[in-house]
Structure formats: C-alpha cells, structure tokens
Design an enzyme around this catalytic site. Structure first.
Site, PDB file in Angstrom:
ATOM      1  N   SER A  90      17.176  13.982 -20.488  1.00  0.00           N
ATOM      2  CA  SER A  90      16.252  15.106 -20.586  1.00  0.00           C
ATOM      3  C   SER A  90      16.837  16.118 -21.559  1.00  0.00           C
ATOM      4  O   SER A  90      18.054  16.321 -21.606  1.00  0.00           O
ATOM      5  CB  SER A  90      16.052  15.762 -19.217  1.00  0.00           C
ATOM      6  OG  SER A  90      15.416  17.011 -19.346  1.00  0.00           O
ATOM      7  N   HIS A 149       0.826  -1.204   0.000  1.00  0.00           N
ATOM      8  CA  HIS A 149       0.000   0.000   0.000  1.00  0.00           C
ATOM      9  C   HIS A 149       0.861   1.256   0.000  1.00  0.00           C
ATOM     10  O   HIS A 149       0.453   2.310   0.518  1.00  0.00           O
ATOM     11  CB  HIS A 149      -0.958   0.012   1.197  1.00  0.00           C
ATOM     12  CG  HIS A 149      -1.744  -1.247   1.344  1.00  0.00           C
ATOM     13  ND1 HIS A 149      -2.854  -1.529   0.575  1.00  0.00           N
ATOM     14  CD2 HIS A 149      -1.555  -2.326   2.150  1.00  0.00           C
ATOM     15  CE1 HIS A 149      -3.323  -2.714   0.910  1.00  0.00           C
ATOM     16  NE2 HIS A 149      -2.562  -3.225   1.858  1.00  0.00           N
TER      17      HIS A 149
END
Length: 482
Positions: free
Chosen positions: A315, A191
């Site tokens: 990038s 979770h």
C-alpha cells in the site's frame, strides 16, 4: 465581458506524445507488459501474419511444381526450394518495411505479399525461360485461401508453442501445491458460512483438475484450413487445369501445412474451429478466475501468508499491507481476454452469404485476447509462488466451529436408526436444536454424544472426532491428479 480566449494550461497545453521516438505503445500489452507477452509476437502480430502468408504462398508454389499440377511447368531444384523457404526463415525488419511500402501502393495486404514474393522469385530463378514461374505464386487463390491457412498456422503456433506451455506450467504448480497441502485441514465455507471440513490440498486439487481438463481439450484442438477458390468451388482451378484432381491437390497441401482439411466452404473457411478453441480457452480462463478469487479469499482469511521480501509495496500509505495484487491483476486480464474471446467466437462463425469482411478485422484481435490470458497466467503463477500456507490459522477456525460436527453425528444416528437401534429418532431435528444459530464447543458436543445411548464403539468414535479430523477422504482424493 472580455473576448480574450482562456490560456491553455495543464494537460491541454502539454507537449504531444504522438511523435516521441521510439513510438509509445497505446495498449498495456505492448507497453508495461511487453516482456510477459513478447512470445506471442512471433505468432499473432501483423508482421507474423505477413510472414505466415509468405510461408503459405511459398509452400503452395512448391506444392504445385513438385506435383507437376500445371503441365509444362518444371519442378524447382533443391537449391531454389531452399532459397524460397529462406525468404520465410529470414523474414525480418527489412522485409517488414518493404512489404509495408508495397502495401501502401497496392492498398491490399495479400497482393503486397504476392508482389514481394514475385520479386524474390525473379532473383532465385532469373532465366528468361523461367519468367512464367511467377504466375504460380497465388495461382487460383483468393485472398482468403492464403489468410485462412495463415491464421490456422499462426494460432496453432501461438497455442502449442507459447500459451499451452505457460498454462500447463501453472497447472503443474497448482497440482504441486495441492499435493503438498493434501493433509492440511480446512474449514469449508458454503454460502459463505462454516461447512463440512475439507483440506486445502483437496480444494486446490479441484481447481487443478478442472484446469487440466480444459487443457486436454485445448491440446486436442483441430486447426482447419481450405484452398478452393473464390466461392469454394474450384472454379478457377478447373478452368485453368481441368485434368487435375484439385480436391486431392487441396487436401494434400492443407495437410502438408499440418492442418485439417475442410472440404466444404464458401469463400471463407468457416472458422468454427476457432470458435471452439476460443470457447475452451475462455473456459480455462474462467476456471482460473475462480482460482484467483478463491485464493484471494483464503489470503483475506489468513489461510495463506504472502511471502515478504519480494520488493513489492503493498500500500502506498499503509506499510503493514501486502496486497494480493497478482491475483487481482490476473482477474482483470482474464475478464478482458474473455470479452475478446467471446466476441471472436460468436462473430467468426457468421458470414453473409458467401463472404463478408467482418472476420478480417475481428481476427486482428486474436493476439490481444491471447496476450491478456497469458498475462493473467503469469500473474497467477507469481501470485501462487509468493504464498505460504498458515495451518495454524486454518486450525483456529476449525476449533472455533465445532457445530460442523452436527453432520457426522446425525448421519451416524440415521445409519443406526435404519438398522433398528432404538433411541435414534429424529436425528436431524435433535442436532438442529443443538447447533443451529449458536456456537458450541467440544464439551457441548461430547456431552450430547454421550447422552444419545449409542453403541459403545460408535460413541467413542464420534466423541473423539474433531473438526480437524472430520475431513473424510479429502487427503487421498488428491491422488486423482495426474
């Protein structure tokens, strides 16, 4: 107000790309990714379909003549058989162009194949008394008799010769990584929150195990075929040669092609085997997608470093970045592949009454579905190949989360309480009070353990435990991988 039309500018005025030679690919698979998926062209392209049709038609003619199914028709010589089969093995650019020209006249693709082969047979057996041999090309066949067998042979070849080897190599690569990292402790996250530690190798092994199981299903796939006429009744066959055992002729021919005989069909082979296969490949894709998202997340957490020096730009504006583009590219292509595989599987099992042609258009997308899966496999392989594990980053996260040891402590207390050891009451609640909603360190945990009144051996075992050593059997579970 001026009535002069606006002057076209920008893209609206650009030169058309339609007539550029060689033709520009519309899709990415035949454009920038052609090199990765080129192997599928031999199996799932339109020319490959026509070549497969020629193969089926040739083998049907040889089957009929070898077994002397039609009385009074001679068997072909070994040389004639070899020359007919060479029509298949030498099928290339000239034959593709010839068949395309014929189809423009016939407006029927399978009929074009029939005419193409009849012309070849006249050259191979030119004697006037052999003129009737050509009538056994496409004898008693509906187009779907040829098409279903062609697609079965094509898909079988694409899976066994192209897709499976690449998928298997990827799973073997992941298995090797799992083995190498079997002992590297890892803070699990359930979770999205810190949870019972494991090892990186065991977590990769889970994915490899799941993928391997799907591969076994795909390896065991059946490829069905039929040859029984316009509505699956052998009506024309019996009308032409009533004394022949047509079911045996059909079965032995389908099996001769390396396929499984389907004895009960309408005009079409029902395609259930295709739906089963595509569902299995889609499931493999989905597990692989899970692998990509997990590894992507481990990269974002610093547990894997992407190897630099591979010539990639991370990038366009941030020089420090090495983006996990291989895994992101794989995710996208898996999603496209599955969208196609799902619609193929759901659509191909449906046909109105004895026949409709939805399957004809639908099956022309099989190659695209496989292509995007193959492209994803290639990206996942290259992505994994560019990773280095960072045990120090994993160790740092483990050392920052000592509260995960609340589980073994309360479990040991439960076992002692079950044996009647006093002072072990409410272990879960006591550990919850210590750990929930706050961070604790080694000193906090050790002090808590030593204040519980545990038997000496249990106290020492728990006091010596660290998040990095609390991995259970994780390192040895990797042995279950083949």
């Amino acid at each position: 107000m001026s009535s002069t039309p606006p002057v076209a500018s920008g893209l609206h005025a650009a030169q058309s790309l339609v007539d550029v030679a060689p033709p520009i690919a519309l899709g990415a698979l035949d454009g920038r990714y052609r090199g990765v998926v080129a192997g599928l062209v031999d199996h799932l392209s339109e020319p490959a379909l026509n070549r497969a049709r020629v193969h089926v038609e040739v083998e049907w003619l040889l089957h009929l003549t070898d077994r002397e199914v039609v009385p009074g028709v001679r068997r072909l010589t070994d040389d004639e058989k070899a020359r007919l089969r060479a029509v298949v093995t030498t099928f290339g650019a000239d034959e593709i162009d010839e068949m395309s020209a014929t189809e423009r006249v016939t407006q029927h693709d399978v009929k074009a194949v029939e005419y193409f082969l009849k012309a070849r047979l006249r050259d191979i057996a030119p004697a006037p008394e052999d003129a009737g041999l050509a009538e056994l090309i496409h004898f008693c066949c509906t187009s779907e008799d040829i098409n279903n067998l062609s697609y079965s042979v094509m898909v079988q070849g694409a899976v066994q010769q192209v897709w499976l080897p690449r998928a298997t190599a990827l799973v073997e690569q992941l298995t090797s990584m799992a083995t190498e990292l079997a002992d590297v402790p890892l803070l699990a996250h359930t979770h999205g929150q810190p949870a019972t530690p494991t090892t990186m190798g065991k977590e990769l092994a889970v994915l490899a195990w799941r993928l391997r199981r799907q591969l076994r299903r795909i390896e065991d796939a059946e490829y069905l075929g039929k040859l029984n006429g316009a509505t699956g009744t052998y009506g024309a066959h019996l009308a032409a040669v009533p004394e022949a055992d047509w079911e045996d002729v059909s079965r032995t021919f389908v099996e001769h092609l390396g396929l499984t005989w389907n004895p009960l069909t309408t005009q079409i082979e029902s395609h259930d085997w295709q739906a089963e296969l595509y569902a299995d490949i889609a499931r493999f894709n989905r597990v692989l997608h899970n692998m990509c998202t997990d590894v992507w997340t481990y990269i974002s957490m610093g547990y894997f470093a992407q190897v630099r020096g591979q010539g990639t730009v991370g990038s366009s504006t941030m020089p420090h970045k090495v983006n996990p583009i291989r895994f992101e590219n794989a995710e996208a292509n898996l999603e496209v592949s599955n969208a196609l595989l799902d619609v193929l599987a759901s659509t191909l099992v449906q046909s109105r009454l004895q026949r409709d042609l939805t399957d004809s258009s639908m099956q022309r997308n099989i190659g695209t579905a496989f292509g995007h899966s193959l492209l994803a496999i290639d990206n996942a392989h290259r992505g994994l190949d560019g990773l280095d594990a960072v045990p120090a980053a994993m160790a740092a996260d483990l050392d920052a989360n000592w509260e995960v040891l609340g589980e073994p402590v309360q479990s040991a207390m439960r076992a002692l309480g079950a044996r009647g050891v006093p002072g072990m009451e409410e272990p879960y609640e006591r550990l919850k009070e210590l750990t929930r909603g706050r961070r604790i360190g080694q000193d906090d945990l050790v002090a808590f353990v030593r204040g519980l009144g545990l038997p000496a051996d249990v106290e020492e075992r728990l006091a010596a435990m660290t998040p990095a050593t609390y991995v259970g059997l994780a390192p040895t579970l990797v042995r279950h991988l083949p």
